[in-house]
Structures are given as structure tokens and as C-alpha cells.
Design an enzyme around this catalytic site. Structure first.
Site: not given
Length: 178
Positions: A12, A74, A107
Site C-alpha cells: 500500500d 484489496k 496493514c
């Protein structure tokens, strides 16, 4: 760690985070070294993007050096919550996972936790992860280490996988590190 049994998971590192996470330009600089170094060593790279239609794509600087840019979209915070992610890991077959990106306390932490629970060996470069707040990053690194992850550094990881200055890739790797 053996470079033939490793994979880098780049989590990310998207446009929306680049201006708000702590030391974002330093993070990108370190991730460029990590990605390019590991690609030279033949280590595959898996890229994820958190809800890219809202948060944007992986930053251009990283996209430009990735030899195979096919990000996994995602919505789960843990990459392990994505069927596509788990399928890619299975296809690669690596047992050692290097996890880098943002945000360390969300994350990254949840991905590391789930990878460890699934039996993977996990390395997290302290200079390859960040959060909006330094304290969140620092606590996340400590929590991941407590779970069993090896907290290391970008240069340490790349040279550990290189192993020997006699390796023909040494000069190329050294050029990245300087």
C-alpha cells in the site's frame, strides 16, 4: 535467509499516503533501494494497493522500477485477507517474506501477524515501513518483533541476501547502497 526462498511484499505505498505518512520521501528512497536490490537478486515482488479506486495507485517512483507491476487490489487491512494475495504467495512458494510499506500499525502489522500465524518467516525493515505518527510505527515494530518477526533494515536485508562481495551482483548492489 536464502534469496531463492524469499519474496518481498510491498504494501500500500500509494499516492494518498505519500504526503501524510512520517518521512514519506525517506521511505520511498529506502523502498527504491530495497525493490531494486531484491529484483537484482531475483527475489519476486508482490505489490498490494488498499482500495486503489479511492486511495490511488502505488507511487510512480516505485512503479517505474518494478519489473512486473501487477498490484493486488484489496480492502482487508491484512494482505492475507485477500484470496489473490494468498494464491500469489502459494504460486511463488517462498517461505521467507519481507514486508515493507504503510501503515506500520495497521496493514503491515496485520499482514505480519497473519503471515507468522501461517508459518512464514517474516522480516520487516524498520526503514521500509512508516505510519502517520512515529509512535505508531515504533509500537508496531515492537509488536511485530514480539510476535516473532525479525526487525532489520533495508541495507542489512539486501546485503544478507547478497552474502558475498565476490558475487557478480555486488557492484550493482553497492551502487544502489551509495
Amino acid at each position: 535467509m536464502d534469496r531463492n526462498d524469499a519474496v518481498l511484499v510491498l504494501v500500500d505505498v500509494q499516492d494518498c499516503f505519500s504526503g501524510v505518512v512520517h518521512e514519506s520521501s525517506y521511505l520511498i528512497e529506502r523502498l527504491l533501494i530495497l525493490v531494486q536490490g531484491l529484483q537484482l537478486l531475483g527475489v519476486p515482488v508482490v505489490v498490494t494497493e488498499q482500495v486503489p479506486e479511492k486511495l490511488g495507485e502505488t507511487v510512480e517512483a516505485l512503479q517505474s522500477v518494478l519489473t512486473d507491476y501487477h498490484p493486488i487490489s484489496k480492502s482487508s487491512f491484512s494482505c492475507f485477507g485477500s484470496d489473490e494475495f494468498r494464491a500469489q504467495l502459494d504460486a511463488i512458494g517462498a517461505k521467507s517474506v519481507i514486508v515493507a510499506g504503510v501503515e506500520a500499525h495497521v496493514c503491515i502489522y496485520q499482514t505480519v501477524r497473519d503471515l507468522l500465524a501461517a508459518g512464514y518467516t517474516v522480516q520487516v525493515p524498520h526503514d521500509g515501513v512508516t505510519s502517520q505518527r512515529v509512535a505508531d510505527r515504533d509500537w508496531a515494530l515492537q509488536a511485530m518483533q514480539n510476535l516473532g518477526a525479525n526487525v532489520t533494515g533495508v541495507e542489512m536485508l539486501v546485503t544478507d541476501l547478497l552474502e558475498d562481495a565476490a558475487d557478480p551482483l555486488f557492484r550493482s548492489i553497492l551502487g544502489l547502497l551509495k
